[in-house]
Structure formats: C-alpha cells, structure tokens
Design an enzyme around this catalytic site. Structure first.
Site, PDB file in Angstrom:
ATOM      1  N   HIS A   1       0.792  -1.240   0.000  1.00 55.51           N
ATOM      2  CA  HIS A   1       0.000   0.000   0.000  1.00 55.51           C
ATOM      3  C   HIS A   1       0.827   1.295   0.000  1.00 55.51           C
ATOM      4  O   HIS A   1       0.324   2.328   0.452  1.00 55.51           O
ATOM      5  CB  HIS A   1      -0.900   0.056   1.248  1.00 55.51           C
TER       6      HIS A   1
ATOM      7  N   GLU B   1     -18.684  -3.026   2.521  1.00 58.71           N
ATOM      8  CA  GLU B   1     -17.875  -2.076   3.300  1.00 58.71           C
ATOM      9  C   GLU B   1     -18.330  -0.633   3.071  1.00 58.71           C
ATOM     10  O   GLU B   1     -18.643  -0.244   1.934  1.00 58.71           O
ATOM     11  CB  GLU B   1     -16.401  -2.240   2.876  1.00 58.71           C
TER      12      GLU B   1
ATOM     13  N   CYS C   1     -10.423   2.388   7.951  1.00 54.46           N
ATOM     14  CA  CYS C   1     -10.452   3.150   6.705  1.00 54.46           C
ATOM     15  C   CYS C   1     -11.785   3.856   6.476  1.00 54.46           C
ATOM     16  O   CYS C   1     -11.835   4.892   5.814  1.00 54.46           O
ATOM     17  CB  CYS C   1     -10.168   2.213   5.533  1.00 54.46           C
ATOM     18  N   CYS C   2     -12.877   3.282   7.028  1.00 56.70           N
ATOM     19  CA  CYS C   2     -14.202   3.800   6.669  1.00 56.70           C
ATOM     20  C   CYS C   2     -14.565   5.146   7.312  1.00 56.70           C
ATOM     21  O   CYS C   2     -15.131   6.011   6.624  1.00 56.70           O
ATOM     22  CB  CYS C   2     -15.276   2.771   7.012  1.00 56.70           C
TER      23      CYS C   2
ATOM     24  N   GLU D   1     -12.862  -8.844   0.515  1.00 50.59           N
ATOM     25  CA  GLU D   1     -13.499  -7.540   0.727  1.00 50.59           C
ATOM     26  C   GLU D   1     -14.122  -7.060  -0.588  1.00 50.59           C
ATOM     27  O   GLU D   1     -14.041  -5.877  -0.939  1.00 50.59           O
ATOM     28  CB  GLU D   1     -12.496  -6.500   1.218  1.00 50.59           C
TER      29      GLU D   1
ATOM     30  N   ASP E   1       0.606   0.426  -8.059  1.00 45.95           N
ATOM     31  CA  ASP E   1       0.191  -0.091  -6.751  1.00 45.95           C
ATOM     32  C   ASP E   1      -1.032  -0.982  -6.897  1.00 45.95           C
ATOM     33  O   ASP E   1      -1.948  -0.669  -7.664  1.00 45.95           O
ATOM     34  CB  ASP E   1      -0.118   1.081  -5.809  1.00 45.95           C
TER      35      ASP E   1
ATOM     36  N   HIS F   1      -3.301  -1.415  -4.726  1.00 47.20           N
ATOM     37  CA  HIS F   1      -4.484  -0.690  -4.224  1.00 47.20           C
ATOM     38  C   HIS F   1      -4.532   0.663  -4.906  1.00 47.20           C
ATOM     39  O   HIS F   1      -3.799   1.576  -4.570  1.00 47.20           O
ATOM     40  CB  HIS F   1      -4.440  -0.524  -2.709  1.00 47.20           C
TER      41      HIS F   1
ATOM     42  N   CYS G   1     -16.615   1.998   2.938  1.00 46.81           N
ATOM     43  CA  CYS G   1     -15.748   2.647   1.930  1.00 46.81           C
ATOM     44  C   CYS G   1     -16.210   2.335   0.510  1.00 46.81           C
ATOM     45  O   CYS G   1     -16.019   3.165  -0.393  1.00 46.81           O
ATOM     46  CB  CYS G   1     -14.309   2.161   2.060  1.00 46.81           C
TER      47      CYS G   1
ATOM     48  N   HIS H   1     -11.446  -6.694  -5.089  1.00 52.05           N
ATOM     49  CA  HIS H   1     -11.642  -5.851  -3.916  1.00 52.05           C
ATOM     50  C   HIS H   1     -12.481  -4.638  -4.320  1.00 52.05           C
ATOM     51  O   HIS H   1     -12.124  -3.894  -5.242  1.00 52.05           O
ATOM     52  CB  HIS H   1     -10.255  -5.445  -3.417  1.00 52.05           C
TER      53      HIS H   1
END
Ligand code: FUB
Ligand code: ZN
Length: 642
Positions: A144, A338, A406-407, A322, A194, A196, A340, A270
C-alpha cells in the site's frame, strides 16, 4: 420557454465546488453539522488514543506494533498514513466552509510531522522510513505505499484549496516527483503500479489544482499500465524480492490488474480498489476525451448495477476479498458491503455524471449516499460500521474505532464535501443532481446565478427553487428526474413544462434567460414501493424491500413487537408517518403484517404445522438509521405472504 426539440444533454460539466453550496436546513444540514462538530474532532481524538499519530515520530525508535504483521507479511499499520490523509482531507473541506483554528492547528501539527519525516529524495511513508527503509518499493502488490501517498496527496490538495497554505502541497509534490522518478516506461524505472488504486485519482486532483501536465501524465501511466504485462508485474516483483505470501488470493482480479483497463467489462476483486480505479478512469476519460475508457466504464457500470449491487447501494458481499464474488451473490446477513465501497461508488458515480449527463449515475450516487454509505456512521456521529449487512439478529453493533479504520474518515470526507455533489455546470448548462435544502452559487459564463432550493427532501418530493441573478443568465437548467420517480411535474413561474418532451437521459432541461425572482417547482411523486429482486438473487426470493424516494427502509426490532424475521408483509398499503421525535427525525412506514408466534414451539425445532400467526403491524425505518438503539433484529428484504 424551453426549446425542447433541439435540446441535447451536454457532455462534460464541472462540479460546483462544495464551498459554493450551503445546506441551510434539513437533512444534509444536520448531517453536515454532526460531521463537523462531532465526527471530525472525535476522529482526531481516536487517531491520538489509538497510537496512530505516534507512528509519525520517525526519529524515535519504533514502538511495538499496534497492528501486528499478519500471515501475509502485512500490518494494517503500514497504511496508517492513509488515515491521516483522509482525516486532513475531511477536516480541510470542513475548514473551507467553517473556519476553525483548533482543527487547522491539528492539521498543521500533522503537516509538520509529515514534512519532517519526508526523506531528501521526496519519499514519504512513515512505515518504511521508520521501520524498514530497505524494503521501500519492493512489494507494491501488498504494502500500500502509493495508496497511502495518494491519500496524503488528496489531503494536501484539499488543505491547500481550503487555506492557501502550500507547505503540505509542496511536501506531496516532492513525493509525487519522487514517484515519477521511480516509475514509468523509461529505462531505469520500474514498470509498476500499486495494487491498491488511489494514487491515480489523487494525481488527477493534483493536476487540476496546479495545472501541471506531468501529474496527469503520471496518472495516465498508472492507469494505462495496469494489467498489461506478461509476465505480470506483481509476479516479476515477487521474483525480484522473494518473501511475502501473496495477499491477492492468487488472482490478479483482486487488484483489477488481470487485464488492461480498457478491456475490462466486469467488476471484480476488492470493491474499494475497483471503485477508486473506475473513478480515476472516469477522471482520465474526462481529461483526455478517451472514448475507449468511457466504453469500458459503461460496461463496468452495467455489470455493477445489474449484477453486483445491493439494493442499499452497498457492494462487495465477501469478507475474504473484501469484494465481489459471482453475479447475483448478494447475501444479506453476511454482506460485507464495506462503508468505503458505498462511499467510493458515490465518487465514481459523481465522475460519471461529469462526463455524461445521464441520470442513472446520479440515481446511484443518491442511492449509495442515502443508504449504504450513510449507514456507516451513527446518528450521533461517533460510532461506525465497517460492514453494512442487510439482515441482523442483533449481533452487529457500531464500534468506536476499528482495527482497520479506513471507513470513518472516508465517510467524513464525503459528508464534508457533499456540497460538491449537488450540481455541475458549464457556460450554457446547469445540472442539479441532488435535491436538498441549499443555496447553490454559480458563475455561468461570468454571470452570477444563485439557486435556492427549499425542500424537505429526502422525506418529501416537493422542491421549490428560486433564482437570484443581478442580470439575466441564459442557460439550460437540467433537473434530475430520479429513476425511482414515476410522476414528476415541473413549473416555471407557474407555467407547466412538458416533462416528458423536455427530458434527456433523465434530466428535464429548461432553457431560458434566468432572472431574479424566477421560481421553479418540481414535484416528485414519492410513493412507497415494494421492490423485488432478480430471480437469480436466491436469498431475496419471495421477499420485498421498501423504498420511498431515495430512501431504502428496514425493519428493526426496536419498533416492533417481534423480530422482523418473524413477520410477513400483507399486501395492504403502507401508512407514511412523519416522526420528528424518532432517530433525529425520520419518516416511518407502518404496514399491516402477520407475526409468527413462537410460544407454542418450546423445544421443538421442526413440526408438521406451521407457526400460528397473528395480525399486527410492521414498522419500518430508514436503513441508514438502524443500529442506533438497543441491539435487536433488522431486516431489509422482508418476508411476504402474510
Ligand atoms: O487496504 C486499505 C483499505 O483497508 C481498503 O480500502 C479497505 O477495503 C480496507 O481493506
Ligand atoms: Zn473502509
């Protein structure tokens, strides 16, 4: 009056900045107030209490990990920088409309530490600087690094725009220049990206804030390079730096790197990563006018909205990745969904609406916003859901902070900037996407135009818009007619508009010279609807979900004499009730139902006779407001056949 036969919907519109939109009353004014007064300050407290901020003290020897390394060689602590970035971004949006020296000094405190931590070559990632300097840029598949930098970059752009202070922006420009010196197709650089996604959309923001094409070029490189190499970049990287067990579940789909992005047609992997990638692709399609990217986005959009989306606008049913599984796999109680992911659907939909004024984008933006995203924070603003299930037996409780938090900051930055999602424009067009009691201040081809929306939306579909303009402003005003609305009427100064004739791709266009005192009235019929799921969504067979306007309802045990799992809806209509005293003021639905009795079952688990039923009433509340009272059952997809 409208020249409706020749009107065509505009292609690219600029969002009105959030600083030009004020929620003056009602639903979003209250959510924004709570976000500003409770959510943002308490999130900083949580960052302090939970040992996050300490990681920025890079001169001190590292303390024991607060998030241990897992079996994949990954610690959630590796991306704590992303939480600072998102918090700074949220706080900056808030500062831009509500100056607050205490919040500003907290941001400056973090910026000081980040600036101090940055290495001479521009590299900035607190984990690798402090704990593992030799490992930087050796595992883009799992660690990340650019994801964290991307969130810091979004925070830096927002802080610069809110205050004009350049320090953080300059820190992050140095960091971006460092990234550009290491990644790309030129000899000596790593042809990587990356796993992510996030840096891509952050780079577009930096480009838009500075006008420097090199930032857009770097975003374009990362987007274009994804999924193009054979052998795959992540495999080459793993061969060059052996060690970690892949945290990608053996698939490239997990990180949407299984194919070049223009060849993708199904949402996979994801969910948050996917939404960030598609958001960046939409940004790039806007900047480059890239039809192949837009075509890919349309295919991805169709797949998401016709196969993979919960009725709440949540997505990504599986905890394991996820993210997405097979089409129509939308379990309710175990839904990961999620926060996010729903938040980032709002990001993506907003960007799609900017390149193609088609109401299906803002319809989904509105859906995710009012339901699957907003359910992620308590009404009081200081407790959160990471997962947003559509059924519970009381086991789901909101938490103060999360192992992987994160959320909360994602939602905080969305709510703090929500004004920016309300409308967009160019020199001849103004489009309203979201209805909310608000004033929108626009500059249309150099002329000031203020639109004042008076409405109790989302509880009521009556919207009155009054115009203020020092001189007449010629423009087409495009009013979104939501997909859920079957009957809409529009008048301008009392004169009816032919809504069907004037509507293009879900927006009703009215062309005139808008003048001081003009009054528009939009009446959106907002009946209670019973929604059925596609027959392939097996878990929702013979069930219905209740929707009224943009709000999806659920039944919570707290309002009922039995758990919702024991109740079945009768076909009679719902009674709609204003409940200003309940859950901060909501509209509830009461529907005749039958209630299965359990008293005579004692220890029997199975028997030939069905449960006895008694007549009763089922009370439903908006889904976003669930889990704000005592634990108990909750259900979105309600049993029928009472
Ligand atoms: O991996 C970073 C963030 O944490 C993701 O966006 C979330 O899904 C959670 O995994
Ligand atoms: Zn999250």
């Amino acid at each position: 009056m409208p020249d409706s036969l020749t009107m065509t919907a505009p292609r690219r519109l600029r969002p009105v900045p959030h600083t030009r939109v004020t929620f003056h009353a009602g639903f979003w004014a209250e959510r924004s107030r709570v976000n500003r007064e409770v959510t943002i300050p308490t999130q900083f407290q949580r960052l302090e209490e939970e040992g996050f901020i300490e990681v920025l003290d890079v001169d001190l020897p590292p303390k024991p990990l607060v998030r241990p390394i897992n079996e994949y060689g990954l610690s959630m602590q590796m991306f704590f920088d992303s939480d600072f970035g998102k918090w700074i971004e949220a706080a900056s949006y808030s500062l831009a409309t509500h100056p607050d020296p205490a919040i500003e000094s907290k941001i400056d405190f973090l910026v000081e530490k980040l600036d101090h931590a940055q290495l001479a070559d521009g590299y900035l990632n607190s984990w690798f600087i402090r704990r593992d300097p030799k490992k930087r840029w050796t595992n883009l598949r799992d660690w990340h690094e650019m994801y964290s930098m991307g969130h810091l970059l979004e925070g830096a752009v927002a802080y610069f725009q809110a205050t004009g202070k350049r320090r953080f922006l300059d820190v992050m420009i140095r960091c971006v220049d460092h990234i550009a010196s290491r990644f790309g197709r030129e000899p000596g650089k790593l042809r990587g990206y990356d796993a992510h996604e996030e840096i891509e959309l952050a780079l577009v923001k930096l480009y838009r804030a500075t006008g420097e094409p090199r930032f857009l070029d770097l975003a374009r490189y990362f987007i274009d390079e994804r999924g193009t190499q054979d052998p795959h970049f992540f495999d080459e990287e793993a061969r060059a730096h052996p060690g970690g067990k892949p945290f990608n579940f053996g698939t490239y789909e997990y990180s949407q790197s299984h194919r070049p992005v223009r060849e993708q047609d199904e949402v996979v992997g994801h969910a948050v990563r996917a939404m960030y990638l598609y958001s960046a692709m939409a940004d790039l399609a806007a900047e480059d006018g890239d039809a192949a990217l837009k075509a890919a986005l349309d295919r991805l959009w169709k797949h998401l909205t016709s196969r993979q989306l919960y009725v709440t606008g949540g997505m990504g049913p599986a905890v394991e990745n996820e993210g997405f599984t097979r089409s129509f796999d939308l379990p309710n109680e175990t839904a990961y969904a999620e926060t996010c992911a729903a938040v980032s659907l709002v990001f993506w939909a907003h960007r799609m609406a900017a390149i193609d004024l088609d109401a299906r984008y803002a319809d989904h933006m509105e859906l995710a916003l009012h339901n699957g995203a907003l359910s992620g924070v308590s009404l009081a603003g200081d407790r959160y859901f990471y997962e947003n299930p559509l059924e519970s037996h009381g086991q789901h409780r909101r938490w103060l902070w999360h192992y992987c938090p994160c959320c909360p900051t994602n939602l905080a930055r969305l709510v703090a900037s929500l004004g920016g999602y309300v409308a967009s424009h160019d020199d001849q067009n103004v489009a309203i996407h979201l209805y909310a009691a608000s004033t929108i201040d626009l500059d249309v081809a150099g002329k000031a135009l203020r639109l004042n929306q008076q409405t109790a939306y989302p509880w009521d579909g009556d919207i009155r818009i009054s115009v203020s303009a020092a001189e007449p402003v010629p423009a087409t005003l495009w009013l979104r007619i939501p997909g859920w609305c079957r009957e809409a009427t529009v008048t301008v100064n009392g004169e009816a508009i032919d809504v069907v004739a004037a509507t293009r791709k879900g927006y009703c266009g009215i062309t005139r010279r808008w003048s001081e005192g003009d009054k528009i009235r939009l009446a959106l019929d907002m009946p209670v609807e019973r929604l059925h799921a596609h027959p392939d969504v097996g878990m929702d067979a013979d069930r219905v979900a209740l929707r009224r306007g943009p709000v999806i309802y659920c039944v919570e045990e707290a309002d009922n004499v039995a758990p919702p799992q024991h109740m079945r809806l009768l076909p009679e209509p719902a009674t709609v009730r204003d409940a200003p005293e309940l859950l901060g003021g909501v509209v509830t639905l009461a529907i005749p139902a039958t209630i299965d009795q359990t008293a005579d079952w004692q220890d029997t688990l199975y028997r030939p006779e069905p449960a006895c039923r008694i007549a009763g009433t089922m009370t439903a509340i908006p889904y976003f407001a669930w889990a704000n009272r005592q634990p108990g059952g909750m259900l979105v997809w309600l049993r029928t056949g009472g």
